[in-house]
Design an enzyme around this catalytic site. Sequence first.
Site, PDB file in Angstrom:
ATOM      1  N   HIS A  73       3.979 -10.254  17.716  1.00 30.67           N
ATOM      2  CA  HIS A  73       4.639 -11.467  18.194  1.00 30.67           C
ATOM      3  C   HIS A  73       6.058 -11.577  17.648  1.00 30.67           C
ATOM      4  CE1 HIS A  73       5.637 -15.771  18.508  1.00 30.67           C
ATOM      5  NE2 HIS A  73       5.051 -15.616  19.691  1.00 30.67           N
ATOM      6  N   LYS A 119       9.610 -12.350  26.974  1.00 32.18           N
ATOM      7  CA  LYS A 119       9.576 -11.356  25.899  1.00 32.18           C
ATOM      8  C   LYS A 119       9.757  -9.938  26.438  1.00 32.18           C
ATOM      9  CE  LYS A 119       6.430 -14.338  23.300  1.00 32.18           C
ATOM     10  NZ  LYS A 119       5.040 -14.530  22.824  1.00 32.18           N
ATOM     11  N   GLU A 142       0.817  -1.208   0.000  1.00 33.41           N
ATOM     12  CA  GLU A 142       0.000   0.000   0.000  1.00 33.41           C
ATOM     13  C   GLU A 142       0.855   1.263   0.000  1.00 33.41           C
ATOM     14  OE1 GLU A 142      -3.211  -0.103   2.797  1.00 33.41           O
ATOM     15  OE2 GLU A 142      -3.794  -2.131   2.205  1.00 33.41           O
TER      16      GLU A 142
END
Length: 348
Positions: free
Chosen positions: A271, A312, A120
């Site tokens: 993620h 994380k 895009e």
Amino acid sequence: MKQAEEQYQILYKLQPEPVTTPEIKGYDFNQGVDFDALLNSYANFGLQATQLNKAIEIINKMIHWRLGPNEENEDPNTRCTIFLGYTSNMVSSGNREIIRYLAQHKMIDAIVTTAGAIEEDLMKCISTFHKGDWQANDKEIRLKAICRIGNIYVPAANYGKLEDWLLPVFQEMYIEQKEKKFIWSPSSMIKRFGERINDERSIYYWCAKNDIPVYCPALTDGAIGDMMFHFNYKQDGLICDILRDVVALDKKAMYSKKSGLVILGGGVVKHHIMNANIWRNGADLAVFINTGIEYDGSDAGAKPSEGITWGKLRVDAEYVKVFSEATLVFPLVVAQTFAKHFQEAKRV
């Protein structure tokens, strides 16, 4: 009745301790319209305004550590690497220009995004998107060859124009692969797209120019994938190796002295960045902006603190989630962080 009276007596006898946290208070427009003061007042505004103020505070810390040695930071080895993640709808919208600004002025160190956000951006260099209507009659606009992204209209002809532009680039890349034995990865493909589009309105033009890697683990999940299929249907053999980028992103996180995450939306972009930070036992600073809720167990909706359990985010990480659609708040965040630092540096 007796039990209710006993409970009342217990409550009546409680000795409440004074509340020492700041008083909730909004902005007084009798002071005039001062956008800095308005956004600063969000700290004690309550609800998501306070979350937004926290996001601004955390990103300013990332910038502070990213700038290198200063009064508090004598050691250049504590430099913060800033990872920016966003979903394709951010590029469908006006946030494309905000992200382009960050890449143009080298304010971020790596991007993770989706196929739609690549194609895009390129399409907007070739043609235009338009304001649409949430309540559009989708059958009618289909007959007019218009695709809809919420209240954004994308002329279907844009995809034909992109294909006309992209297939010769694939041919060029295919020849290099055959003659030079060069195997492409999503990031090296995106860098070539940015070089070939050669348009300062493009995010990926500036990423290529400023050597900011753009990782797109799902590059085939969109029109680019369709066009790869088209190309390989006629001329089989173009290779895109995603493993190279997994290694590159994981190493970038692993060797970061400090790691800061700014993630708009969820899914693979969220993620992929967070998973890379497992290799350094978690990110130090993180800002998440999305509307996901935790009740379905999705990664997008998960509370940031859930990331601590996976390694994380570091146990002592600073983080915040702003529950908001990102076009509402990301321009405000950038205005109070990256853009403010850039303007102040220009004045020095």
